[in-house]
Write a protein that holds these residues in place. Structure first.
Motif, PDB file in Angstrom:
ATOM      1  N   UNK A  66       0.828  -1.202   0.000  1.00  0.00           N
ATOM      2  CA  UNK A  66       0.000   0.000   0.000  1.00  0.00           C
ATOM      3  C   UNK A  66       0.866   1.258   0.000  1.00  0.00           C
ATOM      4  N   UNK A  67       1.936   1.246   0.777  1.00  0.00           N
ATOM      5  CA  UNK A  67       2.815   2.419   0.836  1.00  0.00           C
ATOM      6  C   UNK A  67       3.535   2.631  -0.489  1.00  0.00           C
ATOM      7  N   UNK A  68       3.968   1.546  -1.120  1.00  0.00           N
ATOM      8  CA  UNK A  68       4.630   1.665  -2.417  1.00  0.00           C
ATOM      9  C   UNK A  68       3.683   2.240  -3.465  1.00  0.00           C
ATOM     10  N   UNK A  69       2.423   1.810  -3.432  1.00  0.00           N
ATOM     11  CA  UNK A  69       1.449   2.351  -4.374  1.00  0.00           C
ATOM     12  C   UNK A  69       1.290   3.852  -4.188  1.00  0.00           C
ATOM     13  N   UNK A  70       1.180   4.290  -2.955  1.00  0.00           N
ATOM     14  CA  UNK A  70       1.030   5.721  -2.691  1.00  0.00           C
ATOM     15  C   UNK A  70       2.270   6.499  -3.155  1.00  0.00           C
ATOM     16  N   UNK A  71       3.431   5.908  -3.003  1.00  0.00           N
ATOM     17  CA  UNK A  71       4.659   6.578  -3.441  1.00  0.00           C
ATOM     18  C   UNK A  71       4.699   6.690  -4.965  1.00  0.00           C
ATOM     19  N   UNK A  93       2.080   6.850  -6.956  1.00  0.00           N
ATOM     20  CA  UNK A  93       1.091   7.875  -7.300  1.00  0.00           C
ATOM     21  C   UNK A  93       1.636   9.266  -7.001  1.00  0.00           C
ATOM     22  N   UNK A  94       2.304   9.409  -5.866  1.00  0.00           N
ATOM     23  CA  UNK A  94       2.872  10.716  -5.510  1.00  0.00           C
ATOM     24  C   UNK A  94       3.875  11.185  -6.562  1.00  0.00           C
ATOM     25  N   UNK A  95       4.733  10.276  -7.017  1.00  0.00           N
ATOM     26  CA  UNK A  95       5.710  10.650  -8.053  1.00  0.00           C
ATOM     27  C   UNK A  95       4.998  11.075  -9.332  1.00  0.00           C
ATOM     28  N   UNK A  96       3.968  10.325  -9.717  1.00  0.00           N
ATOM     29  CA  UNK A  96       3.225  10.671 -10.925  1.00  0.00           C
ATOM     30  C   UNK A  96       2.521  12.015 -10.788  1.00  0.00           C
ATOM     31  N   UNK A  97       2.239  12.407  -9.557  1.00  0.00           N
ATOM     32  CA  UNK A  97       1.604  13.701  -9.319  1.00  0.00           C
ATOM     33  C   UNK A  97       2.621  14.832  -9.196  1.00  0.00           C
ATOM     34  N   UNK A  98       3.880  14.508  -9.393  1.00  0.00           N
ATOM     35  CA  UNK A  98       4.897  15.548  -9.397  1.00  0.00           C
ATOM     36  C   UNK A  98       5.663  15.713  -8.103  1.00  0.00           C
ATOM     37  N   UNK A  99       5.461  14.820  -7.122  1.00  0.00           N
ATOM     38  CA  UNK A  99       6.225  14.887  -5.874  1.00  0.00           C
ATOM     39  C   UNK A  99       7.586  14.252  -6.137  1.00  0.00           C
ATOM     40  N   UNK A 100       8.608  15.049  -6.179  1.00  0.00           N
ATOM     41  CA  UNK A 100       9.924  14.557  -6.604  1.00  0.00           C
ATOM     42  C   UNK A 100      10.506  13.536  -5.643  1.00  0.00           C
ATOM     43  N   UNK A 101      10.376  13.795  -4.354  1.00  0.00           N
ATOM     44  CA  UNK A 101      10.928  12.874  -3.352  1.00  0.00           C
ATOM     45  C   UNK A 101       9.828  12.528  -2.357  1.00  0.00           C
ATOM     46  N   UNK A 102       9.031  11.502  -2.652  1.00  0.00           N
ATOM     47  CA  UNK A 102       7.941  11.124  -1.746  1.00  0.00           C
ATOM     48  C   UNK A 102       8.480  10.734  -0.375  1.00  0.00           C
ATOM     49  N   UNK A 103       7.881  11.229   0.694  1.00  0.00           N
ATOM     50  CA  UNK A 103       8.335  10.888   2.047  1.00  0.00           C
ATOM     51  C   UNK A 103       8.172   9.400   2.338  1.00  0.00           C
ATOM     52  N   UNK A 104       8.934   8.908   3.301  1.00  0.00           N
ATOM     53  CA  UNK A 104       8.851   7.499   3.675  1.00  0.00           C
ATOM     54  C   UNK A 104       7.655   7.220   4.568  1.00  0.00           C
ATOM     55  N   UNK A 105       7.273   8.195   5.397  1.00  0.00           N
ATOM     56  CA  UNK A 105       6.160   8.002   6.312  1.00  0.00           C
ATOM     57  C   UNK A 105       4.819   8.215   5.634  1.00  0.00           C
TER      58      UNK A 105
END
Length: 266
Positions: free
Chosen positions: A82-87, A89-101
């Motif tokens: 689940x966390x990997x999926x959110x990461x 998606x975050x990258x695809x939304x333009x978040x360059x460095x998705x947080x670990x938490x």
């Protein structure tokens, strides 16, 4: 090889999901129209179909049809936590460095969604091969993504695509909350015999050839071998063109299909 011999500008039966080669059968046209509606309404859609029926190609055509105002984010391999999926998606939304938490990650996703909203752009999350999603937790995270909303609209749209077993998975009582979030549910069926003929002619014409290259008895045999599944049609048709080229045959008839049938792997 056969491309020049038959006067094609490009290969007519390539396996790549090029939307230029999307033949809009009644089913494909209906699927595309329904997906367009779901995106306009900012909802979640479920599209299923057998392997090779054209789901991925439809998603590419959908991206072309919707044009400006939409940002498509594709998840091609959903075998993730689940966390990997959110990461992803975050990258695809333009978040360059998705947080670990997770809390910080959801905060970044929220910020990105509001930025897109202020820019007049709707993010569309497309999850391909969704039958491979490994556990319920990931479906829960996808469902919770639909909670990103304002009073009168959602901040993103979600399209799940998968093979028929995805429907069986989601039919379990435990997924009732998830099913209630699905605004459009469509199953893409294989082509019938007439559509198979039209499909062959359509792709030949797009590639620069002339319709009627495949005779009626050849079309009948291709349909029987492929079951009307576009990807299988492509395999049979490509092998038939290679066989026809080897014979210096101007058209593909049933005898050519029969002679190369034993070599097919579909």
């Amino acid at each position: 090889m056969y491309k020049d011999y038959y006067g094609f500008r490009e290969k007519p039966f390539s396996k790549t999901p090029d939307p230029r080669f999307l033949y809009l059968s009644n089913g494909h046209r209906e699927a595309l129209a329904r997906l367009q509606y779901v995106l306009e309404e900012r909802e979640m859609a479920l599209l299923t179909g057998e392997i090779g029926c054209g789901k991925t190609t439809i998603s590419r055509a959908l991206m072309d049809e919707m044009g400006d105002g939409y940002r498509f984010c594709f998840v091609f391999n959903p075998r993730l936590t689940a966390l990997e999926l959110l990461r992803v998606i975050a990258r695809d939304l333009g978040v360059e460095t998705p947080p670990a938490g997770k809390d910080d990650l959801l905060g970044e996703i929220t910020g990105a969604l509001y930025r897109f909203h202020n820019e007049g752009c709707l993010p569309v999350i497309v999850i391909d091969e969704a039958q491979l999603i490994p556990d319920r937790e990931i479906f829960d995270e996808i469902r919770l993504l639909t909670n990103f909303q304002l009073d009168d609209r959602n901040l993103l749209s979600i399209v799940l695509m998968g093979q028929p077993e995805l429907r069986k998975i989601l039919s379990a009582p435990v997924y009732e909350p998830f099913r209630q979030r699905i605004a459009m549910n469509y199953h893409l069926r294989p082509l019938d015999l007439e559509e198979t003929l039209e499909y062959l002619d359509f792709r030949v014409e797009v590639a620069g050839g002339s319709p009627g290259m495949f005779t009626p008895d050849a079309v009948q045999r291709i349909f029987e071998l492929s079951g009307g599944v576009p990807r299988r049609i492509n395999i049979v048709a490509t092998n038939a063109l290679l066989e026809g080229f080897g014979r210096d045959a101007a058209i593909i008839d049933g005898s050519i299909i029969e002679d190369m049938t034993a070599e097919l792997v579909i």
